[in-house]
Design a protein around this motif. Structure first.
Motif, PDB file in Angstrom:
ATOM      1  N   ALA A  74      33.207  37.366  43.905  1.00 44.52           N
ATOM      2  CA  ALA A  74      33.949  37.126  42.444  1.00 44.52           C
ATOM      3  C   ALA A  74      35.816  36.780  43.702  1.00 44.52           C
ATOM      4  N   GLN A  75      35.868  36.696  44.158  1.00 44.19           N
ATOM      5  CA  GLN A  75      36.789  36.729  44.753  1.00 44.19           C
ATOM      6  C   GLN A  75      38.517  35.867  44.418  1.00 44.19           C
ATOM      7  N   ASP A  76      37.935  34.527  43.594  1.00 39.97           N
ATOM      8  CA  ASP A  76      38.375  33.420  43.334  1.00 39.97           C
ATOM      9  C   ASP A  76      39.363  34.066  42.366  1.00 39.97           C
ATOM     10  N   VAL A  77      38.046  34.866  41.743  1.00 45.18           N
ATOM     11  CA  VAL A  77      38.562  35.120  40.196  1.00 45.18           C
ATOM     12  C   VAL A  77      39.920  36.848  40.273  1.00 45.18           C
ATOM     13  N   ILE A  78      39.821  37.594  40.797  1.00 46.72           N
ATOM     14  CA  ILE A  78      39.986  38.230  41.327  1.00 46.72           C
ATOM     15  C   ILE A  78      41.300  38.483  42.147  1.00 46.72           C
ATOM     16  N   PHE A  79      41.927  37.328  42.934  1.00 50.49           N
ATOM     17  CA  PHE A  79      42.674  37.411  43.940  1.00 50.49           C
ATOM     18  C   PHE A  79      43.374  36.616  42.387  1.00 50.49           C
ATOM     19  N   PHE A  80      42.939  35.680  42.071  1.00 55.36           N
ATOM     20  CA  PHE A  80      43.367  35.050  40.963  1.00 55.36           C
ATOM     21  C   PHE A  80      44.491  35.980  39.510  1.00 55.36           C
TER      22      PHE A  80
END
Length: 467
Positions: A74-80
């Protein structure tokens, strides 16, 4: 019962992971065969389900290691979310956000219903057209602040955003991530049947608007009826008795924000951008804001870090939410669940089968929160199943849309939803109580549409000839 306390959202999500682990021990493990599409995605092959010969048992250790793996997934959502939080903190430091809230209050302060309809309608339209979802995260704190100034609460702000997002996906005319993929798999012409989806767009938007407005009206007239009583607001301590005037500098910053959104929409629609690229776009906007707002380098850095730190809890919830589906995937029971749910539909009539497809797609979205991923897993099964029971494939696509879109508003495995709730400071349990009645209204309306679609032969004109 009087001493019962609803557990923290993190505890609820961890509890769901434990339930998922136990389910992998009980539910038979199995797979459909898959084929690779031209786009490189894996799509299941109907009629090929088989249980595995040697069952694999996940252990509590596998549960623990799935948590960091889920954070990576889920890194893309977390970092966004973290980037947007930091950049918005920079924008707040320039006074632009407060000036914008003040300007909106001048126009809509005495008529919040107008604002609520505009937000629900515009967000639904964007989701319907280009599949926007995570892109709404930058608006969360702005709308929370606006609602707070209008004597409303954070629940109203989240209701506006999520109702628009979920309804837009559910009745989408041509969302490239859901409708077009599902139609392609079902072998019906892309963009076909759009007239019905256009016809039901406004009625469904009005259902969402009425639900949010009815709640906000009660809170406006009697603040003690707010579901957020006792829950700290993320903007606590930032109350301002007066708002700054929207000056030229603020207007330039807002103009740069609009340009940023235009670039983001262009990238999504023409370059296939997603959250990684959008994160880069917002970082660039943050730098522009710092220059236009005449913030020093140190102040910009401090504000950005403050904004990021405020959303660490949100980032953790997003990661753990992804872990639920990960455990089910590791336990090899996702395909079993899809297969088992689809079997009863072959024993009922076409109208009941269409509603059954809606219920199945709604339940499966909890385990497969990706809209396109759900299409690749379920539509190869639902389309031929519809042929057997008399449900046109176009109706099967519509049932998939409704089930995927509306349930996005309430499932805790939806990373975007958890990000929005976290930014607004709305506990998931409170949101569930608010959203469940809306879900039931939408599901009832969707069921009626599906039954009528079957009766009047919606999609029979594009039904492929089955050999």
């Amino acid at each position: 019962m009087g001493n019962f306390k609803v557990p923290h959202t993190l505890i609820l999500l961890l509890g769901m992971m434990v339930v998922a682990l136990v389910a992998t021990w009980i539910v038979p493990q199995g797979f459909f065969e898959t084929s690779t599409t031209e786009s490189g995605r894996q799509m299941v092959v109907a009629g090929t389900y088989a249980q595995v010969a040697d069952k694999t048992y996940l252990t509590p250790w596998d549960l623990l290691t799935s948590i960091p793996r889920a954070f990576a997934a889920a890194q893309d959502v977390i970092f966004f979310v973290l980037i947007v939080g930091g950049v918005l903190a920079i924008a707040r430091a320039t006074g632009t956000v407060d000036a914008l809230i003040g300007r909106l209050l001048e126009k809509h302060g005495t008529k919040p219903q107008r604002l609520i309809f505009m937000v629900v309608f515009c967000f639904a339209l964007a989701s319907s057209a280009i599949g926007t979802a995570g892109e709404y995260i930058p608006f969360v704190l702005i709308l929370v602040g606006l609602c707070k100034a209008m004597r409303l609460d954070a629940m109203t702000a989240v209701g506006m955003i999520v109702a628009g997002y979920g309804i837009g996906y559910g009745v989408s005319a041509f969302n490239p991530f859901t409708v077009l993929i599902a139609q392609q798999i079902a072998e019906v012409p892309q963009y076909s049947g759009v007239w019905l989806r256009f016809a039901i767009f406004i009625p469904f938007v009005l259902i969402g608007f009425h639900h949010v407005w009815s709640y906000s009206k009660k809170v406006y007239e009697d603040p003690s009826k707010s579901m957020m009583i006792g829950v700290p607001c993320p903007l606590e301590g930032q109350e301002k008795p007066s708002y700054p005037q929207l000056n030229k500098r603020h207007q330039m910053i807002l103009g740069s924000f609009i340009i940023t959104l235009v670039i983001a929409i262009w990238g999504i629609s023409t370059k296939g951008w997603y959250l990684t690229q959008l994160g880069g776009v917002f970082i660039a906007w943050g730098a522009v804001v710092a220059v236009l707002g005449k913030l020093s380098a140190d102040e910009t850095a401090n504000r950005f870090i403050e904004g990021v730190s405020d959303l660490v809890t949100t980032a953790i919830l997003i990661g753990v939410a992804r872990g639920i589906a990960l455990v089910l995937e590791d336990g090899q029971i996702l395909h079993t669940l899809v297969h088992g749910m689809s079997l009863p539909l072959s024993y009922v009539g076409a109208e009941v089968s269409a509603v059954g497809m809606l219920i199945i797609q709604t339940l499966l979205n909890t385990f497969i929160p990706s809209g396109s991923g759900q299409a690749y897993v379920t539509m190869p099964l639902m389309a031929p199943l519809g042929d057997l029971v008399g449900v046109p494939r176009q109706v099967a696509v519509l049932a998939y849309q409704f089930g995927d879109g509306f349930s996005n508003m309430i499932i805790p495995t939806n990373a975007v939803l958890m990000g929005i709730l976290g930014m607004a400071g709305v506990p998931y349990t409170h949101w569930f109580r608010f959203c469940l009645p809306l879900m039931l209204k939408l599901m009832a309306a969707a069921s009626a549409v599906l039954v009528l679609a079957v009766i009047f032969g919606y999609g029979l004109d594009v039904q492929p000839v089955i050999q």
